[in-house]
Design an enzyme around this catalytic site. Structure first.
Site, PDB file in Angstrom:
ATOM      1  N   SER A 655      96.930  46.219  42.261  1.00 35.97           N
ATOM      2  CA  SER A 655      96.341  45.642  41.049  1.00 35.97           C
ATOM      3  C   SER A 655      95.805  44.229  41.281  1.00 35.97           C
ATOM      4  O   SER A 655      95.091  43.699  40.430  1.00 35.97           O
ATOM      5  CB  SER A 655      97.374  45.617  39.916  1.00 35.97           C
ATOM      6  N   LYS A 698     100.971  41.752  31.588  1.00 37.19           N
ATOM      7  CA  LYS A 698     100.253  40.806  32.450  1.00 37.19           C
ATOM      8  C   LYS A 698      99.474  39.786  31.620  1.00 37.19           C
ATOM      9  O   LYS A 698      99.507  38.583  31.897  1.00 37.19           O
ATOM     10  CB  LYS A 698      99.314  41.574  33.384  1.00 37.19           C
TER      11      LYS A 698
END
Length: 813
Positions: A655, A698
């Protein structure tokens, strides 16, 4: 340039007014499986099919309500099935170590047990009474008197024959013996020795004749005694038969349609008659003292042989049983034979055979936790063997590993007709399916519970009914529709999808229970939206101590994370830390340094053995992107190092690959990257930004850092555009975006992202494979070509410019 997302795109609200009720107490309780159509179809098929091996394995995420759903579904299906028979164990009079199993219609086993107890009580009183009759005593006395007279006659005749030969009969403790007579008196041994040899010889011959006569008389007396005993036994048998037959027949009449029961009752009759003395024996001695043998038999009643051990008794409600066994050991599944200690010795009989879960579930359903089953010694193998042979055999676990053999019972196996339902996680199912061939043959039906369901008005209403059912069952306060709306939004947040609801009902119901507790503290009659919001926040606070500690380290700049300014070759990435069921985002600085060389992209995490395989794959993709995008006609003369600064645990996942690529492009182009942005998303070799997981955590992790340092309106997060549907952000993040204090940008390609981060157009590739001058891509391409020229020049100049090297090469050659 791309535009930031509007507040409406960051969280899908569930308007309370859209719900067709005011509170959950208006809703009907839920009695079906919630939003699991695929699993319900599989369970319906597995329950309905009667072929061998079609047992079920129910798999799905923890907390999805698999056990609750299975029990509710099986209870409904079991009520439609016929009630299975009763089973009991009775004594095997031929081989007591192997008790016989009797099958009876539902509810009849306990009746048979009561009938046998009543029969035993009547035998205990009726048999002794029959032997106390005057006729019996007279017949017995007559036989004994006849025996005595016949014996006396035989002995008298023997005495006369012996006297005629000069011998007499002397009675001793051991019987009769022959004694020589002289002048009417017994001849002593010394007198016998004084006789002439001829006389002594004649006496010896006559003695032999008398001895033979004595032996023949003894045989005749024994025959008389045997005949008398047979006559006495015959009388006893006649009396016992007359006392027992009518009692047995009365019981047999109740079981005219059960041949096995009638055969057992007939065996009881034969055994009672054969052991009639057992019923006539006095339990106390002649002096009124306890009989030692009776004391020894305490706990070992000799009359147990006539009793019935009801192993399984079905209820009167009808339907098939549904048994859930929480601790599936061998004994709890297959049954056991208990023992008692008597004077230092172990004792058992068929009454101590106890049923297991398979006995109780026979004819119905047995539900087991797969992991609990596999943890028990021998249980998995024994269950497979039992299902394969379709009969339940009670045996001691580990019998084959004993050093010494011990006498125990071997009860007759009982035919098995059961549907076993194992409940476990998906990984356990696939592990068993891949490594245990017998598992594939015995558990052919896979019923998989999904962890999410489409968010529609119908599924929302179903969830509200489930909540109402829980409130009614546990005595909780009802929820108003505002509280239900907040729980729906929280469910979508757990699913990380605006169009889905999580089916982890255990977590949602825990939040509901805590919200009910908060409502009681706040004096609310019903649970409100604020109560639900408070419960969610309190649950997070109990688990986020480490998150707050890391935030403090970032704020005091122990952990270096910039939220303002611009820096070349530096970008903010976001990692996810999982702590139990709670996870949060942790911003991290990612740096890149590009320089001339042929090493390609050097992943410092991989070189230090701190990077996982997926992360390493993501880094290797970056080389393919750079080569294919910028220098297809020239070699890639680049060395670039990538590092996660101040990260001391393993780095895994791809990611951060887009953030790493932005850092490399910044280092090559010399353009600084805005530090007010954080980046997440993976990238492929074509430069497309791909979706990642935990997008909400996040974003919120970087938002919390920015808010603590002060929101400027120039901060935000770049996410993959394909992750927009997964956004269910906290309400404070949405409010900050609405106020223009924070931004979230959906990115499709690396070009869109680098243009935003560098504040300059990325530039499109022209027909000759070049990019516009001054664009980000143009600067990167120019720098890479410059490196290639430098590398070519360096490679061509080195041999001519270094005579010492030439001499060295010659010496080596």
């Amino acid at each position: 340039m791309i535009s930031p997302l509007t507040p409406d795109a960051l969280r899908k609200i569930c308007p309370p007014e859209s719900l067709p009720f005011e509170a959950t107490d208006e809703l009907k309780p839920l009695d079906e499986v919630v939003a699991q159509d695929r699993a319900v179809e599989a369970i319906t098929f597995g329950v309905g099919i009667r072929c061998e091996g079609f047992n079920l394995f129910v798999l799905g995420p923890a907390g999805a309500g698999k056990m609750t759903a299975i029990k509710r579904f099986l209870a409904s299906e079991a009520a439609k099935l016929p009630t299975p028979p009763d089973w009991c164990y009775v004594n095997n009079f031929v081989d007591p170590q192997r008790p016989r199993a009797l099958c009876l219609p539902p509810g009849r086993a306990r009746v048979l047990q009561a009938d046998c107890e009543r029969l035993l009580a009547e035998l205990k009183t009726g048999v002794p009474r029959a032997f106390e009759s005057e006729a019996y005593e007279q017949n017995r006395q007559t036989i004994l008197e006849e025996l005595q007279k016949q014996t006396s006659d035989e002995l008298e005749a023997l005495r006369k024959r012996a006297d005629a030969l000069g011998f007499g009969l002397a009675k001793t403790a051991s019987g009769f013996m022959i004694v020589p007579m002289l002048r009417g008196k017994p001849l002593k041994p010394e007198g016998f020795e004084g006789l002439d040899e001829e006389i002594k010889q004649q006496v010896g011959l006559r003695m032999e004749e008398v001895q033979k006569d004595l032996a023949a008389t003894r045989r005749r007396i024994r025959d008389l005694e045997r005949e008398a005993k047979n006559r006495l036994d015959g009388i006893d048998r006649e009396v016992a038969t007359s006392a027992v037959d009518h009692l047995i027949e009365e019981v047999k009449d109740n079981y005219a349609d059960h041949a096995a029961v009638q055969a057992h009752l007939e065996a009881i009759r034969e055994d009672v008659i054969a052991n009639v003395d057992l019923f006539r024996r006095d339990q106390t001695g002649a002096q009124g003292q306890p009989d030692p043998t009776a004391m020894l038999r305490q706990g070992m009643d000799p009359f147990d042989r006539y009793r019935v051990n009801v192993l399984i008794e079905q209820g009167e409600n009808g339907g098939a049983p549904v048994v859930v066994e929480p601790h599936p050991t061998c004994q709890s599944l297959l049954g056991r034979v208990e023992h008692q200690v008597q004077m230092g010795a172990l004792y058992t009989n068929f009454l101590m055979a106890k049923a297991g879960a398979l006995h109780r579930a026979n004819g119905g359903f047995l539900v087991l936790e797969a992991m609990e089953l596999l943890k028990q010694f021998f249980a998995w193998d024994q269950l497979k063997r039992t299902l394969k042979h379709r009969r339940i055999r009670i045996e001691e676990p580990g019998e084959q590993f004993r050093l010494y053999s011990t006498v125990t019972l071997e009860p007759e196996p009982i035919p098995l007709n059961v549907k076993v339902v194992l409940i476990g996680s998906p990984w356990l199912y696939y592990l068993l399916h891949g490594y245990d061939p017998e598992f594939q043959e015995l558990f052919k039906v896979q019923a998989e519970f999904s962890d999410r369901v489409t968010r529609t008005p119908d599924t929302i209403l179903t969830f509200a009914r489930l909540l109402s059912t829980c409130c009614g069952a546990e005595g909780l306060k009802s929820f108003d529709r505002g509280a239900v709306a907040k729980l729906v939004e929280h469910s979508s947040r757990l699913a990380e999808d605006q169009d889905k609801l999580a089916t982890t009902f255990s977590h949602l119901l825990d939040v509901a229970r805590e919200a009910c507790f908060r409502a009681g503290r706040n004096g609310h009659q019903r649970v409100t939206a604020e109560d639900v919001r408070t419960a969610i926040s309190a649950k997070i606070r109990r688990a986020n101590r480490l998150e707050e500690l890391l935030q403090e380290l970032v704020l005091d700049r122990t952990l270096l994370v910039d939220t303002e300014g611009a820096v070349v070759g530096q970008v903010n990435g976001i990692a996810v830390i999982q702590l139990g069921e709670y996870h949060f985002g942790k911003p991290s600085r990612i740096t890149a340094r590009a320089f001339l060389g042929r090493g390609g992209i050097i992943d410092i995490e991989r070189e230090a053995r701190m990077g996982g395989r997926i992360h390493s794959k993501g880094v290797l993709i970056l080389s393919g992107y750079l080569g294919g995008r910028y220098v297809q006609q020239t070699p890639l003369a680049l060395s670039a190092s990538l590092a996660f600064e101040q990260v001391y645990e393993e780095v895994e996942g791809d990611s951060a690959s887009s953030a790493e690529l932005y850092a490399i492009l910044s280092s090559l182009s010399g353009l600084p990257i805005k530090q007010g942005f954080a980046v997440t998303g993976s990238v492929n070799q074509r430069g497309e930004v791909q979706a990642i997981g935990a997008v909400n955590a996040k974003i919120e992790g970087f938002f919390d850092v920015c808010r603590a340092r002060g929101l400027t309106g120039e901060q935000g997060v770049l996410i993959p555009a394909s992750n927009v549907r997964h956004l269910m952000l906290r309400e404070d993040v949405v409010e900050a975006v609405a106020a223009g204090q924070f931004q979230i940008f959906p990115v499709h390609t690396i070009d869109e992202g680098i243009a935003l981060l560098a504040g300059r157009e990325a530039g499109d590739c022209g027909p000759e494979g070049t990019f516009p001058d001054g664009s980000v891509n143009g600067l990167v391409q120019g720098r890479l070509r410059e490196m290639a020229e430098q590398a070519r020049a360096y490679a061509g100049e080195t041999p001519a410019a270094s005579p010492a090297a030439d001499r060295h090469d010659a010496e080596v050659g």
